[in-house]
Design a protein around this motif. Structure first.
Motif, PDB file in Angstrom:
ATOM      1  N   GLU A  25      16.096 -29.989   5.321  1.00 38.08           N
ATOM      2  CA  GLU A  25      16.119 -30.721   6.670  1.00 38.08           C
ATOM      3  C   GLU A  25      17.000 -31.983   6.858  1.00 38.08           C
ATOM      4  OE1 GLU A  25      12.508 -32.778   9.777  1.00 38.08           O
ATOM      5  OE2 GLU A  25      12.053 -31.554   7.950  1.00 38.08           O
ATOM      6  N   VAL A  26      17.013 -32.773   5.779  1.00 34.37           N
ATOM      7  CA  VAL A  26      17.906 -33.970   5.680  1.00 34.37           C
ATOM      8  C   VAL A  26      19.390 -33.425   5.655  1.00 34.37           C
ATOM      9  CG1 VAL A  26      18.529 -35.753   4.120  1.00 34.37           C
ATOM     10  CG2 VAL A  26      16.093 -35.447   4.447  1.00 34.37           C
ATOM     11  N   ASN A  27      19.617 -32.405   4.897  1.00 30.96           N
ATOM     12  CA  ASN A  27      21.009 -32.226   4.950  1.00 30.96           C
ATOM     13  C   ASN A  27      21.345 -31.569   6.428  1.00 30.96           C
ATOM     14  OD1 ASN A  27      21.690 -32.530   2.249  1.00 30.96           O
ATOM     15  ND2 ASN A  27      20.991 -30.681   1.544  1.00 30.96           N
ATOM     16  N   ASN A  28      20.545 -30.951   6.920  1.00 29.57           N
ATOM     17  CA  ASN A  28      20.661 -30.472   8.413  1.00 29.57           C
ATOM     18  C   ASN A  28      21.049 -31.666   9.399  1.00 29.57           C
ATOM     19  OD1 ASN A  28      20.813 -27.689   7.925  1.00 29.57           O
ATOM     20  ND2 ASN A  28      18.660 -27.455   8.468  1.00 29.57           N
ATOM     21  N   ALA A  61      -3.073 -27.447 -11.065  1.00 29.52           N
ATOM     22  CA  ALA A  61      -2.068 -28.377 -11.073  1.00 29.52           C
ATOM     23  C   ALA A  61      -0.756 -27.389 -10.961  1.00 29.52           C
ATOM     24  CB  ALA A  61      -1.796 -28.694 -12.553  1.00 29.52           C
ATOM     25  N   ALA A  62      -0.680 -26.124 -11.437  1.00 31.79           N
ATOM     26  CA  ALA A  62       0.442 -25.269 -10.935  1.00 31.79           C
ATOM     27  C   ALA A  62       0.693 -24.862  -9.675  1.00 31.79           C
ATOM     28  CB  ALA A  62       0.139 -24.040 -11.990  1.00 31.79           C
ATOM     29  N   ALA A  63      -0.322 -24.819  -8.955  1.00 32.09           N
ATOM     30  CA  ALA A  63      -0.439 -24.637  -7.509  1.00 32.09           C
ATOM     31  C   ALA A  63       0.059 -25.868  -6.805  1.00 32.09           C
ATOM     32  CB  ALA A  63      -1.485 -24.104  -6.964  1.00 32.09           C
ATOM     33  N   LEU A  64      -0.435 -27.091  -7.055  1.00 32.35           N
ATOM     34  CA  LEU A  64       0.118 -28.171  -6.615  1.00 32.35           C
ATOM     35  C   LEU A  64       1.559 -28.528  -6.971  1.00 32.35           C
ATOM     36  CD1 LEU A  64      -3.067 -30.371  -7.282  1.00 32.35           C
ATOM     37  CD2 LEU A  64      -2.318 -29.923  -5.271  1.00 32.35           C
ATOM     38  N   ILE A  65       2.072 -28.135  -7.912  1.00 33.76           N
ATOM     39  CA  ILE A  65       3.317 -28.567  -8.554  1.00 33.76           C
ATOM     40  C   ILE A  65       4.405 -27.481  -7.505  1.00 33.76           C
ATOM     41  CG2 ILE A  65       5.085 -27.985 -10.272  1.00 33.76           C
ATOM     42  CD1 ILE A  65       2.933 -28.905 -12.204  1.00 33.76           C
ATOM     43  N   GLN A  66       3.874 -26.249  -7.612  1.00 34.09           N
ATOM     44  CA  GLN A  66       4.533 -25.226  -6.535  1.00 34.09           C
ATOM     45  C   GLN A  66       4.663 -25.700  -5.172  1.00 34.09           C
ATOM     46  OE1 GLN A  66       2.815 -21.419  -6.509  1.00 34.09           O
ATOM     47  NE2 GLN A  66       5.067 -20.478  -5.471  1.00 34.09           N
ATOM     48  N   PHE A  67       3.585 -26.452  -4.558  1.00 37.93           N
ATOM     49  CA  PHE A  67       3.639 -26.858  -3.355  1.00 37.93           C
ATOM     50  C   PHE A  67       4.488 -28.033  -3.181  1.00 37.93           C
ATOM     51  CE2 PHE A  67       1.816 -30.303  -0.427  1.00 37.93           C
ATOM     52  CZ  PHE A  67       1.883 -29.579   0.848  1.00 37.93           C
ATOM     53  N   CYS A  68       4.443 -28.899  -4.195  1.00 34.47           N
ATOM     54  CA  CYS A  68       5.295 -30.111  -4.205  1.00 34.47           C
ATOM     55  C   CYS A  68       6.684 -29.599  -3.949  1.00 34.47           C
ATOM     56  CB  CYS A  68       4.869 -30.885  -5.287  1.00 34.47           C
ATOM     57  SG  CYS A  68       3.358 -32.053  -4.769  1.00 34.47           S
ATOM     58  N   GLN A  69       7.217 -28.590  -4.842  1.00 29.64           N
ATOM     59  CA  GLN A  69       8.456 -28.557  -4.955  1.00 29.64           C
ATOM     60  C   GLN A  69       9.150 -27.712  -3.653  1.00 29.64           C
ATOM     61  OE1 GLN A  69       8.257 -25.959  -8.598  1.00 29.64           O
ATOM     62  NE2 GLN A  69       8.982 -27.258  -9.661  1.00 29.64           N
ATOM     63  N   SER A  70       7.920 -26.964  -3.135  1.00 30.55           N
ATOM     64  CA  SER A  70       8.582 -26.424  -1.719  1.00 30.55           C
ATOM     65  C   SER A  70       8.656 -27.272  -0.725  1.00 30.55           C
ATOM     66  CB  SER A  70       7.192 -25.763  -1.216  1.00 30.55           C
ATOM     67  OG  SER A  70       7.306 -24.420  -2.230  1.00 30.55           O
ATOM     68  N   LYS A  71       7.630 -28.458  -0.883  1.00 35.75           N
ATOM     69  CA  LYS A  71       7.838 -29.555   0.166  1.00 35.75           C
ATOM     70  C   LYS A  71       9.054 -30.179  -0.053  1.00 35.75           C
ATOM     71  CE  LYS A  71       4.435 -30.609   2.933  1.00 35.75           C
ATOM     72  NZ  LYS A  71       4.457 -30.841   4.223  1.00 35.75           N
ATOM     73  N   LEU A  72       9.477 -30.386  -1.094  1.00 37.43           N
ATOM     74  CA  LEU A  72      10.946 -31.181  -1.628  1.00 37.43           C
ATOM     75  C   LEU A  72      12.179 -30.335  -1.313  1.00 37.43           C
ATOM     76  CD1 LEU A  72       9.879 -32.885  -5.029  1.00 37.43           C
ATOM     77  CD2 LEU A  72      10.090 -33.918  -2.804  1.00 37.43           C
ATOM     78  N   ARG A  73      11.811 -29.061  -1.287  1.00 36.37           N
ATOM     79  CA  ARG A  73      13.029 -28.280  -0.966  1.00 36.37           C
ATOM     80  C   ARG A  73      13.173 -28.297   0.525  1.00 36.37           C
ATOM     81  NH1 ARG A  73      11.755 -25.510  -5.533  1.00 36.37           N
ATOM     82  NH2 ARG A  73      10.176 -23.985  -4.423  1.00 36.37           N
TER      83      ARG A  73
END
Length: 70
Positions: free
Chosen positions: A56-59, A39-51
Motif C-alpha cells: 500500500e505504501v509503495n503504491n 504464536a505461529a498464527a500470530l506471526i503469520q498474521f503480522c507478516q501478512s499485515k506488514l506485506r
C-alpha cells in the motif's frame, strides 16, 4: 484463527506475552504446544499485515511520483 477484529498491535502484544510466559517457564507442558501454535498464527498474521502495508505504501509513493511528474 479469527483475525477479523485483530490489529497488528494486539497481535504483537499477545506474541510478547506468549514469549514472556515461555521465557519465565510459566506455561505448563500441557499448554505449550497450544501457545506455540497460537504464536505461529500470530506471526503469520503480522507478516501478512506488514506485506500488505508495504504494498500500500509503495503504491502511494508511486502515485505521488506520477503526480509530481505530471
Amino acid at each position: 484463527m479469527d483475525t477479523n477484529n485483530l490489529t497488528y498491535e494486539a497481535a504483537f502484544e499477545e506474541l510478547k506475552e506468549i514469549e514472556a510466559d515461555i521465557a519465565n517457564e510459566t506455561v505448563s507442558v500441557d499448554v505449550l504446544a497450544e501457545k506455540v501454535k497460537r504464536a505461529a498464527a500470530l506471526i503469520q498474521f503480522c507478516q501478512s499485515k506488514l506485506r500488505a502495508t508495504e504494498v500500500e505504501v509503495n503504491n502511494i509513493i508511486k502515485q505521488m511520483e506520477k503526480t509530481k511528474k505530471d
